[in-house]
Design a protein around this motif. Sequence first.
Motif, short mmCIF file in Angstrom:
data_model
loop_
_atom_site.label_atom_id
_atom_site.label_comp_id
_atom_site.label_asym_id
_atom_site.label_seq_id
_atom_site.Cartn_x
_atom_site.Cartn_y
_atom_site.Cartn_z
N GLY A 39 0.65 -1.13 0.18
CA GLY A 39 0.14 -0.08 0.01
C GLY A 39 0.84 1.29 -0.02
N PHE A 40 1.97 1.10 0.03
CA PHE A 40 2.99 2.37 -0.09
C PHE A 40 3.91 2.28 -1.29
N PRO A 41 4.28 3.45 -1.82
CA PRO A 41 5.36 3.17 -2.80
C PRO A 41 6.61 2.97 -2.27
N PHE A 42 7.44 2.70 -3.12
CA PHE A 42 8.96 2.23 -2.67
C PHE A 42 9.67 3.80 -2.03
N ILE A 43 10.69 3.76 -1.52
CA ILE A 43 11.32 5.10 -0.79
C ILE A 43 11.25 6.03 -1.86
N SER A 44 11.95 5.58 -3.00
CA SER A 44 12.34 7.02 -3.97
C SER A 44 11.06 7.90 -4.20
N LYS A 45 9.82 7.24 -3.97
CA LYS A 45 8.48 7.71 -4.24
C LYS A 45 7.55 8.41 -3.11
N LEU A 46 8.12 8.01 -1.91
CA LEU A 46 7.46 8.30 -0.54
C LEU A 46 7.41 9.81 -0.30
N GLU A 49 4.87 12.87 4.59
CA GLU A 49 4.00 12.46 5.33
C GLU A 49 3.97 11.01 5.35
N GLN A 50 4.07 10.11 4.23
CA GLN A 50 4.39 8.68 4.01
C GLN A 50 5.47 8.05 4.88
N VAL A 54 4.92 5.47 7.62
CA VAL A 54 5.60 4.04 7.70
C VAL A 54 6.40 3.99 9.30
N ILE A 55 7.15 4.98 9.53
CA ILE A 55 7.62 5.04 10.67
C ILE A 55 6.80 4.58 11.85
N ASP A 56 5.74 5.22 11.98
CA ASP A 56 4.49 5.07 13.07
C ASP A 56 4.03 3.66 12.98
N LEU A 57 3.93 3.25 11.87
CA LEU A 57 3.28 1.90 11.76
C LEU A 57 4.19 0.77 12.27
N LEU A 116 16.62 -3.34 13.37
CA LEU A 116 15.53 -3.06 12.29
C LEU A 116 15.70 -1.73 11.93
N MET A 117 16.34 -1.58 10.36
CA MET A 117 16.38 -0.21 10.05
C MET A 117 15.07 0.06 9.02
N ILE A 118 14.48 1.45 9.46
CA ILE A 118 13.21 1.71 8.92
C ILE A 118 13.60 2.57 7.84
N LEU A 119 13.18 2.49 6.66
CA LEU A 119 13.43 3.60 5.54
C LEU A 119 14.86 3.65 5.24
N GLU A 120 15.46 2.47 4.94
CA GLU A 120 16.64 2.38 4.24
C GLU A 120 16.44 2.38 2.76
#
Length: 354
Positions: A39-46, A49-50, A54-57, A116-120
């Motif tokens: 339901g989320f685009p890859f990092i390059s398109k985030l 707010e997204q 993601v971090i909050d989820l 656990l790395m978030i948004l690498e």
Amino acid sequence: MSEQINRLLKNTTEWLRGTGPDADVVVSSRIRLARNLAGFPFISKLGKEQEDEVIDLVEEAVSQTPALKDTLFIKYRDVTELDKQFLLERHLISREHAVEQGEKAVALSPNEVVSLMILEEDHLRLQVFQSGFNITETWRIINEVINELERNLSFSFHTDLGYLTACPTNVGTGIRVSCMLHLPSLVLTKQVNKVLQALAKLNLATRGLYGEGSQASGNFFQISNQITLGQTEEEIVEGLEKVIHQMVSHEKEARQYLLEKRKAKFEDQIWRALGTLKSARVISSGEAVQLLSLARLGVDLGFVSSLKYSELNNLFLVLQPAHLQKLYGRALGPSERDIRRADLIREKLKVVAI
């Protein structure tokens, strides 16, 4: 948050504990899984707010994961550049995760086994470490963690391709299995290039002490799989295990050769390295790592009985720039770091009689 990160200084990070099978050659075993949230685009398109969403989820999912109890959750907006360099030196985050812009976070288990790395490169990069040649236990732990996370997070998955990732080389299982090996005898006998060429033909990657983009230093080599598509996780794990067994045998054979054929010169190199380490007043991190590699080999072969693996392994870590500055509690310029590094090494090695 910096204060919480500083507490890690008191820990012996998992990958340097110096325990586990064949720990004289295999410093650590690591498995990493790449995952993206459905339901989320890859990092390059985030969008911004997204990224926050993601971090909050992930933070909420981590809080509900029994295998990640008492995890330290760090948002990069709350830490300094020195903190990120410190985490990189401990192998808890990647170089890309430390330097790239945008909202990012990392979750760390208290014993530093799980990171656990978030948004690498992907939304999630889960990695698990074990000391020594312990891929099977590493695989068990990471399976437990990812299965628990998946109860609260939905990952991008294609029925034909498998897990979808930002880089095509990770599509499928999204798994990277690696071992950090200390191969000084293969280097000294000039066999290491032949071995590394053979690994390349097997589609295995060879990197340095800090993974992708780093060069081998101190005779440390990180060996990992490159193919994730078309093989099961079990096949990838078993395949690397077989190769590492062979690497361990080659290194031990080279050590035996040096002991039998070149012992005097070999032993002289080790004691000269220790002599320099015990007397230097100024030393760079690069020179220190090279000399400590020979000192570690001296411990491996019983030449040096007054040092423990864990103590010597920990020196490889604390002599790094961010760790030195954390230890001394202030910013240190390059020249002062070289002086403080030498002071620290002399203090740690004073138990060794030359």
